[in-house]
Design an enzyme around this catalytic site. Sequence first.
Site, short mmCIF file in Angstrom:
data_model
loop_
_atom_site.label_atom_id
_atom_site.label_comp_id
_atom_site.label_asym_id
_atom_site.label_seq_id
_atom_site.Cartn_x
_atom_site.Cartn_y
_atom_site.Cartn_z
N ALA A 57 -11.76 -5.48 -4.01
CA ALA A 57 -12.05 -5.42 -2.10
C ALA A 57 -11.92 -6.89 -1.57
CB ALA A 57 -13.18 -4.52 -1.13
N HIS B 19 0.82 -1.36 -0.04
CA HIS B 19 0.21 0.57 -0.09
C HIS B 19 0.93 0.86 0.27
CE1 HIS B 19 -3.80 -1.93 0.85
NE2 HIS B 19 -3.93 -3.18 0.93
N ASP C 277 -5.70 -12.79 -0.42
CA ASP C 277 -5.99 -12.01 0.87
C ASP C 277 -7.63 -11.83 0.78
OD1 ASP C 277 -6.04 -9.21 1.55
OD2 ASP C 277 -6.21 -7.95 -1.08
N HIS D 62 -7.20 -10.21 -9.61
CA HIS D 62 -6.55 -8.87 -9.22
C HIS D 62 -5.00 -9.08 -10.08
CE1 HIS D 62 -8.02 -9.91 -4.90
NE2 HIS D 62 -8.14 -7.94 -4.44
#
Length: 409
Positions: A332, A201, A297, A274
Amino acid sequence: MAAEDSPRRTVLSGRVHTGYAAHEDGLVVVEDGRVHYAGPRSGHPGGGPGERRVLAPGQTVLPGLVDVHCHGGFGADFSSSAEGPIRATLGSFHRQGTTTLVASLVTASREDLLSAAPRLAALTEEGLVAGIHLEGPFLSTARCGAQDPAWMREPDLALAAELVDAAAGTLRTMTFAPELPGSRELAELLVARGVVPSLGHTDADTGTTDAALRHLEALLSAVPGGGAPRVPTVTHLFNAMPVIHHRAPGPVPACLRAAAEGRAVVELIGDGTHLDPFIVAWAFQLAGADNIALVTDAMAATGLSDGTYTLGAAEVRVQDGVASLVSNGSIAGGTATMLDVLRQTVAAGVSFDDALRSATVVPARVLGLSGEVGSLRAGALADLLVVGQDLELSAVMRRGEWLPTGPPH
């Protein structure tokens, strides 16, 4: 020896993949919850009492899969759900072949993080999870992804120490953005407390990323202890990072180079959503399977139908298996299991041997659990799967016990 004192013993014969090598005529012998032998049939007599199973043609015994980045599934969110639903979810993951997983927490308020950590620490002590991963709160608001930027902040050593203490020795990894002021000091605190730092991130440039990875490598290599040296990780490479540009390459090339040189392990969410399959195969070619950890994830919708779910405090809509924030449409989390990710990675063109190693051996090494999980070898916990030729699941054993899916059929 009295009958009740005899070891609980299971012998599986057929094709065996230990995580390191395949044996077409193989044998796995389990005694009292641990692997007594795994390898070619010629290396063990295979006799003695106990349950004996001969695999059907096309079936293979694999090590149980290891997921170091998982936020929940089967209706429960590790950040916000109560203990009961989390326990049920962990059982569901185990039955689906993820016999070892780390519970990931999204960025949240100090109070919510300090509340969630002890709950997951207790489940770690029971052996239901392998520890905690904190994905934040020291992340870049420019690359927040599905996480709430309201709770992101610059590294705060007092808060970091509180979080480590709340996890009571079960915090395995923490994701942070290396460009934030105080990130070097945060990394030093984490390593000193036995936590593996993970870059992610982040909006960092190439030089900042490279310098941070070299700093982390130096910190971890100085930690005393036997076995292979620990290395930093990179949280879901490519996701929540700047894209590669030929004049502003960003963090991705620095992470891939560090991985290729054995100085980092990069996570890949190889679920077909992803990352483009070409990118997955390319990353394997550049970094090598020994430096990649496949992850899910996963979030609360994993294993369930389309609908509306939560990721921490955020509302998430799942349509056609793709999870996205209701507020802005950002991806998400994932809805695949580790076995799904393994299938997708092989379908992307990665060899089965490489994909399996990145789903078992490598993540176990990241956790410092190479002798316990992630491979079939003498002394390891008896966590294994029996799968068909298309990686369809036939049976799961965890800690030497067949889970409700039953013995191989």
